[in-house]
Design an enzyme around this catalytic site. Structure first.
Site, short mmCIF file in Angstrom:
data_model
loop_
_atom_site.label_atom_id
_atom_site.label_comp_id
_atom_site.label_asym_id
_atom_site.label_seq_id
_atom_site.Cartn_x
_atom_site.Cartn_y
_atom_site.Cartn_z
N TYR A 183 63.92 125.95 16.71
CA TYR A 183 64.72 125.86 17.89
C TYR A 183 65.10 127.18 18.30
CZ TYR A 183 65.28 121.24 19.85
OH TYR A 183 65.32 120.09 20.41
N GLU B 32 66.71 127.56 21.53
CA GLU B 32 67.44 127.39 23.17
C GLU B 32 68.33 128.63 23.39
OE1 GLU B 32 69.91 123.82 22.39
OE2 GLU B 32 68.11 122.69 22.83
N ASP C 6 53.00 129.70 44.39
CA ASP C 6 52.38 128.99 43.16
C ASP C 6 50.95 129.49 42.74
OD1 ASP C 6 51.40 127.21 41.20
OD2 ASP C 6 52.54 125.52 41.80
N LYS D 173 44.93 127.84 33.19
CA LYS D 173 43.62 127.58 34.15
C LYS D 173 43.02 128.77 34.11
CE LYS D 173 46.23 124.01 36.97
NZ LYS D 173 47.43 124.16 36.92
N ARG E 297 48.53 125.54 27.45
CA ARG E 297 49.35 124.91 28.45
C ARG E 297 50.55 125.36 28.45
NH1 ARG E 297 45.94 121.03 30.17
NH2 ARG E 297 47.03 120.31 31.67
#
Ligand code: DSN
Length: 444
Positions: free
Chosen positions: A50, A52, A195, A224, A230
C-alpha cells in the site's frame, strides 16, 4: 504453492488463453503482447504494498524501494514524452481522463471531444457517460473524407467557449492535427488535453508527431502501442505549466486523495517503468516503423480488393473497415466469423453509422501485437487475403431489423459459421503461420 496446484481451474484457463493467443492472430488495435520483463514486474511482490500518496509523502511506511520504483517510472515517462511532469498512478485511461476533468473543470463546465461514432472515446463526453452528465458535452465530427472537421471544431469552440478541448480517439486512422486544434483551444482560452492512448508507442518511436509542444495536458494508457501493462498516465507539458503553474498539484490531488482512486498499484507502475525503458531503446523505433509499414500494407491489400476503409487508408497502426455498403450493423458478423478463423478483431462504429455501438457497421484492425510477434509485409498480405475471404463468406447475412430477433439470428449464424469449411481452412492456415511467430507468454 504454485498456481497449478493451488488453483488448477484458473491455471488451466490461463494456459488456454495463452494457447488461443499463440494459435491466433491478434488484430485488436488497443492490444499488444508485453515482454517477459514487463510480465515479471507485473507479477511481482509489489502487488502486496500500500503506497497511498506520492514519493516522499505517503500515508504508509516501508516506502524506501517503492518511492525509487515510482520515481524511475516518472523519470522515464518524462524522458520518453519530453514533458516536465508525469503522474503514473492512474489505473487506466478512463480514470486518467477523469482526473483531468476533476483537476480543471467544475460540474456544468463545457467540454468538447470527438464524437464516438466518428472514432472518439467514451470518456471524452459521449452521451450517457459520467463525462456528459457532469459536464456539458459538445461533440465534433469528421468530414465525409474521414478526417477531423477542423472548421466545425472552430465554429463549435467559438460558439460554446469550452473549458476543455480533447483531442484523441479510439478509432481514428489518421495523424492527429495537434497544432491546428491547439490554435483553436488557445483562441477560446480552453485547456487542450491530448489523449494519446492509441499512439503513445508511435510517438516514442518517432513515427507520429508529438503533442508535447501543443497540448497543456497529455493522458495515455500504457498497454497499447506502448506495449506495457494495463495502466494510465497523465503528463503536463511546458505549455501546460505556463497556462497554469499549479496544474501539477491539481492533477496529483485529482488522482489521490480527492479524486479517482485509492492506493496506486505499484506492481503495475514497476511494469510501466520497464515498458518505458524498452520503449526508449533504439529497437523500439524500428518496431514503431514496422507497425505503420504493416498497417499500410494491410490497408492497401484490402483496398485493392474493393474493401472500403474509413478515410481511405491509415497513417498509424489502425484500420477501420466500413461495411455499410452491404447493409448496416454488420461488424458483428465479421468479428464473430474472424474469431472462428483464429483472427481476433473488434466491431466498431463508422462515421454516420445508422446502427448502434453494439451492432456497429465497421471493424477495427490494428498491427501492434502482430508486429511484436515479428510479422511483416508478407504476413500482412496473407491476413488481408483471409479477411477478404471471410467478408465473402458472411456476405449474405443481414441483421434483423427487429432487435428481439437478433440474438437467435446471431446464434444461428455462429453455429453455421463454426461449421463452415472455408472458415476451418483459414483457421488451419492461420495456425500454420502463427507457429513461426511464437508469443512470449511465460514468466521465467
Ligand atoms: N477500449 C479502448 C480501445 O480499444 O480503444 C479504449 O478505451
Amino acid at each position: 504453492m504454485n498456481l497449478k496446484k493451488t488453483d488448477p481451474k484458473i491455471y488451466k484457463l490461463i494456459e488456454a488463453e495463452k494457447k488461443r493467443r499463440q494459435k491466433g492472430i491478434e488484430l485488436i488495435p488497443s492490444e499488444n503482447h508485453v515482454s517477459l520483463a514487463v510480465l515479471q514486474a507485473l507479477g511481482s511482490v509489489l502487488t502486496d504494498k500500500y503506497s497511498e500518496g506520492y514519493s516522499g509523502r505517503r500515508y504508509y511506511g516501508g516506502q524506501e524501494f517503492i518511492d525509487q520504483i515510482e520515481n524511475t517510472a516518472i523519470d522515464r515517462a518524462k524522458k520518453a514524452f519530453n514533458v516536465p511532469y508525469a503522474n503514473v498512478q492512474p489505473y487506466s485511461g478512463s480514470p486518467a481522463n477523469f482526473a483531468v476533468y476533476i483537476a480543471i473543470c467544475e460540474p456544468g463546465d463545457i467540454i468538447m471531444g470527438q464524437n464516438l461514432l466518428d472514432g472518439g472515446h467514451l470518456s471524452h463526453g459521449w452521451k450517457g457517460t459520467i463525462s456528459s452528465k457532469l459536464y456539458k458535452s459538445v461533440s465534433y465530427h469528421v468530414k465525409k473524407d474521414g478526417y477531423i472537421d477542423l472548421e466545425e471544431v472552430r465554429k463549435l469552440a467559438l460558439k460554446n467557449k469550452p473549458k476543455l478541448l480533447w483531442c484523441g480517439a479510439t478509432a481514428y486512422p489518421r495523424e492527429f492535427p495537434f497544432k491546428e486544434l491547439a490554435e483553436i483551444a488557445d483562441e477560446v482560452d480552453a485547456y487542450f488535453a491530448v489523449d494519446i492512448a492509441h499512439i503513445a508507442g508511435l510517438i516514442v518511436a518517432g513515427v507520429h508527431k508529438s503533442p508535447a509542444k501543443y497540448a497543456h495536458i497529455i493522458t495515455t494508457t500504457t498497454h497499447k502501442t506502448l506495449r506495457g501493462p494495463r495502466g494510465g498516465m497523465i503528463m503536463i507539458t511546458k505549455k501546460g505549466f505556463k497556462k497554469d503553474p499549479d496544474l501539477d498539484k491539481k492533477i496529483d490531488k485529482a488522482v489521490f486523495p480527492f479524486g479517482i482512486q485509492g492506493g496506486p498499484h505499484e506492481n503495475q507502475i514497476a511494469a510501466i517503468a520497464v515498458a518505458l525503458k524498452e520503449a526508449l531503446r533504439p529497437e523500439f523505433k524500428k518496431y514503431g516503423k514496422q507497425i505503420i509499414k504493416n498497417a499500410k500494407v494491410l490497408a492497401e491489400e484490402l483496398i485493392k480488393k474493393g474493401i472500403k476503409l474509413v478515410s481511405g487508408g491509415t497513417d498509424n497502426h489502425m484500420i477501420v473497415i466500413d461495411l455499410t455498403s452491404s447493409g448496416s450493423g454488420r461488424g458483428v458478423f465479421l468479428q464473430d466469423a474472424l474469431d472462428f478463423a483464429g483472427i481476433t478483431a473488434n466491431k466498431n462504429t463508422v462515421p454516420n453509422d445508422l446502427s448502434s455501438p453494439f451492432f456497429p457497421s465497421g471493424l477495427r484492425l490494428g498491427t501492434p501485437a502482430i508486429t511484436s510477434r515479428g510479422m511483416k509485409q508478407a504476413e500482412m498480405k496473407l491476413i488481408a487475403k483471409w479477411i477478404i475471404q471471410t467478408i465473402e463468406i458472411i456476405k449474405n447475412y443481414q441483421l434483423p431489423q427487429d432487435i428481439k430477433k437478433r440474438k437467435e439470428y446471431l446464434n444461428n449464424f455462429k453455429k453455421e459459421i463454426s461449421q463452415n469449411k472455408k472458415i476451418k481452412q483459414i483457421r488451419n492456415e492461420v495456425w500454420e503461420i502463427c507457429k513461426k511467430f511464437p508469443v512470449y507468454t511465460d514468466i521465467v
